[in-house]
Design a protein around this motif. Structure first.
Motif, short mmCIF file in Angstrom:
data_model
loop_
_atom_site.label_atom_id
_atom_site.label_comp_id
_atom_site.label_asym_id
_atom_site.label_seq_id
_atom_site.Cartn_x
_atom_site.Cartn_y
_atom_site.Cartn_z
N LYS A 1 7.48 2.11 6.03
CA LYS A 1 8.65 2.89 6.47
C LYS A 1 8.28 4.30 6.87
CE LYS A 1 12.15 0.48 3.70
NZ LYS A 1 13.19 0.64 2.63
N TYR A 2 7.29 4.86 6.16
CA TYR A 2 6.93 6.25 6.38
C TYR A 2 5.48 6.34 6.88
CZ TYR A 2 10.93 6.44 3.24
OH TYR A 2 12.15 6.24 2.66
N LYS A 3 5.29 7.06 7.95
CA LYS A 3 3.95 7.13 8.56
C LYS A 3 3.21 8.42 8.19
CE LYS A 3 5.31 3.48 10.90
NZ LYS A 3 6.68 3.31 10.44
N LYS A 4 3.87 9.29 7.44
CA LYS A 4 3.34 10.63 7.15
C LYS A 4 1.98 10.59 6.47
CE LYS A 4 4.52 14.80 4.55
NZ LYS A 4 5.52 15.43 3.64
N ASN A 5 1.80 9.70 5.52
CA ASN A 5 0.56 9.66 4.74
C ASN A 5 -0.40 8.56 5.18
OD1 ASN A 5 1.25 11.86 3.02
ND2 ASN A 5 2.63 10.49 1.89
N ALA B 1 0.83 -1.21 0.00
CA ALA B 1 0.00 0.00 0.00
C ALA B 1 0.86 1.25 0.00
CB ALA B 1 -0.93 -0.01 1.22
N GLU B 2 1.92 1.24 0.79
CA GLU B 2 2.81 2.40 0.86
C GLU B 2 3.51 2.65 -0.48
OE1 GLU B 2 5.74 3.81 4.28
OE2 GLU B 2 6.57 2.14 3.15
N GLN B 3 3.85 1.58 -1.17
CA GLN B 3 4.55 1.71 -2.45
C GLN B 3 3.64 2.20 -3.58
OE1 GLN B 3 5.97 -2.31 -2.87
NE2 GLN B 3 7.89 -1.91 -1.78
N LEU B 4 2.36 1.84 -3.53
CA LEU B 4 1.48 2.06 -4.68
C LEU B 4 0.39 3.11 -4.45
CD1 LEU B 4 1.12 -1.65 -5.83
CD2 LEU B 4 2.43 0.15 -6.96
N ALA B 5 0.15 3.50 -3.20
CA ALA B 5 -0.89 4.50 -2.91
C ALA B 5 -0.24 5.77 -2.37
CB ALA B 5 -1.90 3.95 -1.92
N ASP B 6 -0.95 6.90 -2.55
CA ASP B 6 -0.45 8.18 -2.04
C ASP B 6 -0.93 8.43 -0.62
OD1 ASP B 6 0.79 9.30 -4.59
OD2 ASP B 6 -1.25 8.84 -5.26
N LYS B 7 -2.14 8.01 -0.33
CA LYS B 7 -2.72 8.18 1.00
C LYS B 7 -3.28 6.82 1.45
CE LYS B 7 -2.45 12.81 1.13
NZ LYS B 7 -1.74 13.58 2.18
N ILE B 8 -3.02 6.47 2.70
CA ILE B 8 -3.48 5.19 3.23
C ILE B 8 -4.35 5.46 4.46
CG2 ILE B 8 -2.80 2.98 4.24
CD1 ILE B 8 -0.09 3.35 2.79
N ILE B 9 -5.52 4.84 4.48
CA ILE B 9 -6.37 4.88 5.67
C ILE B 9 -6.53 3.45 6.17
CG2 ILE B 9 -8.59 5.53 6.65
CD1 ILE B 9 -8.91 7.57 4.43
N LEU B 10 -6.01 3.20 7.35
CA LEU B 10 -6.12 1.88 7.96
C LEU B 10 -7.37 1.84 8.84
CD1 LEU B 10 -2.39 1.19 8.88
CD2 LEU B 10 -3.65 0.51 6.83
N THR B 11 -8.18 0.81 8.63
CA THR B 11 -9.47 0.73 9.29
C THR B 11 -9.81 -0.71 9.62
OG1 THR B 11 -11.77 1.50 9.11
CG2 THR B 11 -10.79 0.53 7.13
N ASN B 12 -11.00 -0.93 10.13
CA ASN B 12 -11.45 -2.29 10.45
C ASN B 12 -11.90 -3.04 9.20
OD1 ASN B 12 -10.96 -2.16 13.16
ND2 ASN B 12 -13.07 -1.77 13.77
N SER C 1 -4.41 -3.68 17.35
CA SER C 1 -3.29 -4.63 17.20
C SER C 1 -3.15 -5.07 15.74
CB SER C 1 -3.53 -5.86 18.08
OG SER C 1 -3.52 -5.51 19.44
N ILE C 2 -4.28 -5.27 15.06
CA ILE C 2 -4.24 -5.63 13.64
C ILE C 2 -3.61 -4.49 12.83
CG2 ILE C 2 -5.65 -6.15 11.60
CD1 ILE C 2 -7.70 -7.43 13.52
N ILE C 3 -4.04 -3.27 13.11
CA ILE C 3 -3.51 -2.11 12.40
C ILE C 3 -2.01 -1.95 12.66
CG2 ILE C 3 -3.57 0.44 12.35
CD1 ILE C 3 -6.65 0.17 12.68
N GLU C 4 -1.59 -2.18 13.90
CA GLU C 4 -0.15 -2.10 14.22
C GLU C 4 0.66 -3.13 13.45
OE1 GLU C 4 -0.20 -2.48 18.44
OE2 GLU C 4 -0.51 -0.32 18.79
N ASP C 5 0.07 -4.32 13.24
CA ASP C 5 0.75 -5.34 12.43
C ASP C 5 0.92 -4.86 10.99
OD1 ASP C 5 0.99 -7.13 14.50
OD2 ASP C 5 -0.78 -8.30 13.98
N ILE C 6 -0.08 -4.17 10.46
CA ILE C 6 0.00 -3.64 9.09
C ILE C 6 1.09 -2.58 9.00
CG2 ILE C 6 -1.23 -2.39 7.27
CD1 ILE C 6 -3.85 -3.62 8.40
N ILE C 7 1.13 -1.68 9.97
CA ILE C 7 2.08 -0.56 9.96
C ILE C 7 3.52 -1.04 10.03
CG2 ILE C 7 2.86 1.44 11.33
CD1 ILE C 7 -0.03 2.05 11.95
N LYS C 8 3.75 -2.23 10.57
CA LYS C 8 5.12 -2.76 10.64
C LYS C 8 5.77 -2.86 9.27
CE LYS C 8 4.39 -5.43 14.89
NZ LYS C 8 4.21 -6.80 15.47
N GLY C 9 4.95 -2.95 8.22
CA GLY C 9 5.50 -3.04 6.87
C GLY C 9 5.74 -1.69 6.22
#
Length: 495
Positions: free
Chosen positions: A433-437, A402-413, A423-431
């Motif tokens: 590098k940049y949290k800005k978007n 998602a970080e490589q191919l999208a400009d904005k990411i919204i993590l949700t249920n 906890s699920i969202i934190e597992d996703i964020i581990k992949g």
């Protein structure tokens, strides 16, 4: 229907007296007076714990799966109802059902297996047949029935009894072709054992369902078991898939159709083949120039993405094997509509484009985002989560993609089930590098609302993971939820 219990069990058991049964069921809650109840060993529990309820509801006899090498012994009676041990009952249930219904050979069965694309292929085939004034039955993730007339399904591949009841229903409507999605769970749990397939289709094989199969090798072996051990007349295989290439060679002595969109595909070694040598992708249409062992042509389609080109080639191959003329199939292809919840696009003036897709594993997720990236040249907003109580290893990988191919990411249920959604969202964020978007909005409706409110008219919002689903699973409860309904409310588009 042969409804005498002695006749049904005669190939295996000789000591049973005659009993006229009114039906066969695996669900003790649905037992009606005179039914035969089959208590199978399930993935988590044995059906024998429901025997008392089945008898209370009117079961006339019980078949109980046993690990013993013998069967036929009546171990006990409960309220004069015989409990009959049956070794490997789950593997023999289809034979019993076929003796009872006597309908299997009256149908042309199409089995579609693979990690991604099963529903799309089944529904493309059904639409094409509809346009040819020929209805076919569909069994799969989107429901069971006929195109535009589906009842909800409990599983992608249903239980043997539900399958046979569906077959009977189709025959009463004079429908003699059924396209079935064949899941890895369905194969592993013997839900389709002993069925005869006129056509088997392989879409692709990538990592999925490791929470159930534990290893990718187990998952792949399960898919191969369907192709290698079942009674199949014709195989239609995607040669661009890495496992498809290997299995084409192993199945070379069989009747086989090979499809490809790969530039270096060598079709000269195959008797039956379709090759798309040139593909033009537009925002709302795809043009497919192809050669084949049946002839050449151009398919115009409303379906977008290279994966849908593959799905269309697998589907047209099926129609050709069923005997329909190529020229007519080409002519009516343009009328085939996108599949509900599969690259389903919504667009209204002065609003961003919104796409809903079911992609919930790594390969599908990447393919969908790559397609959107090539078609839309402004910002891509990606809304997704991951299912709870499911394979955790894919979460960080999906975050990275998602970080490589999208400009904005919204993590949700998605469907958090019994896991903590953060906890699920934190597992996703581990992949990532940049949290800005990256935005975290647990409430899925609020996440969609935020994206539509902040995205510009030329942007594209892609909402992934739930597709056709009309619910969210939180803890052990299902709550009504539809991505499409939320979009309709927010952009005013009638769907």
């Amino acid at each position: 229907m042969k409804n005498d219990l002695k006749y049904l069990l005669q190939p295996w058991i000789n000591m049973i007296t005659s009993h006229q049964i009114t039906g066969i069921t695996l669900d003790s809650r649905k037992v009606k007076p005179g039914n035969l109840f089959c208590a199978l060993q399930g993935a988590k529990k044995h059906g024998d714990i429901f025997i008392e309820q089945a008898i209370k509801n009117g079961a006339i006899a019980i078949l109980c799966e046993t690990k013993q090498k013998y069967h036929g012994q009546i171990t006990q009676t409960i309220h004069s109802i015989p409990i009959i041990c049956f070794s490997k009952l789950s593997q023999n249930l289809f034979k019993i059902l076929n003796r009872y219904y006597n309908i299997e050979n009256k149908l042309t069965l199409i089995g579609i297996t693979g990690t991604n694309g099963k529903s799309s292929v089944a529904h493309i085939i059904a639409q094409w047949n509809n346009l040819l004034n020929q209805k076919i039955g569909i069994m799969g993730t989107l429901g069971n029935g006929t195109y535009n007339d589906l009842e909800p399904s409990e599983n992608t591949t249903e239980s043997p009894i539900k399958i046979y009841n569906f077959f009977l229903k189709m025959l009463t409507k004079n429908i003699k072709i059924v396209a079935m999605e064949i899941s890895s769970h369905g194969i592993a749990q013997n839900r389709i054992l002993n069925l005869k397939f006129s056509i088997a289709i392989l879409t692709n094989v990538t990592s999925d369902h490791l929470d159930y199969h534990k290893t990718i090798d187990n998952y792949v072996d399960t898919k191969w078991r369907f192709l290698s051990t079942y009674n199949i007349k014709t195989f239609i295989i995607n040669a661009d898939d890495s496992f498809g290439k290997i299995w084409i060679k192993k199945l070379s002595k069989h009747d086989i159709v090979v499809i490809s969109i790969h530039p270096n595909f060598n079709y000269s070694s195959f008797k039956k083949w379709i090759y798309a040598y040139h593909i033009i992708n537009k925002t709302y249409h795809t043009y497919i120039y192809f050669n084949s062992s049946w002839g050449s042509g151009i398919l115009k389609s409303k379906l977008i993405g290279l994966f849908n080109v593959t799905n269309l080639l697998l589907s047209i191959s099926t129609l050709l094997i069923l005997g329909h003329p190529l020229s007519f199939l080409i002519q009516i292809c343009k009328y085939i509509n996108p599949i509900f919840g599969r690259m389903q696009t919504f667009k209204i003036l002065n609003k961003p484009s919104v796409i809903v897709d079911y992609a919930h594993n790594v390969d599908a997720f990447k393919n969908v985002l790559q397609t959107v990236r090539t078609l839309y040249h402004h910002k891509i907003w990606c809304i997704f989560g991951c299912g709870g109580d499911r394979d955790k290893s894919k979460r960080s990988l999906m975050g990275k993609i998602a970080e490589q191919l999208a400009d904005k990411i919204i993590l949700t249920n998605d469907n958090p089930r019994n896991e903590n959604s953060i906890s699920i969202i934190e597992d996703i964020i581990k992949g990532c590098k940049y949290k800005k978007n990256i935005y975290i909005i647990e409430n899925r409706e609020q996440a969609i609302n935020f994206a539509i409110k902040h995205a510009k008219p030329h942007d594209c919002i892609i909402i992934l993971g739930k597709g056709h689903e009309r619910y969210q699973i939180i803890k052990d409860k299902k709550y009504y939820f539809s991505d499409q309904k939320i979009i309709k409310k927010l952009i005013g588009k009638q769907i």
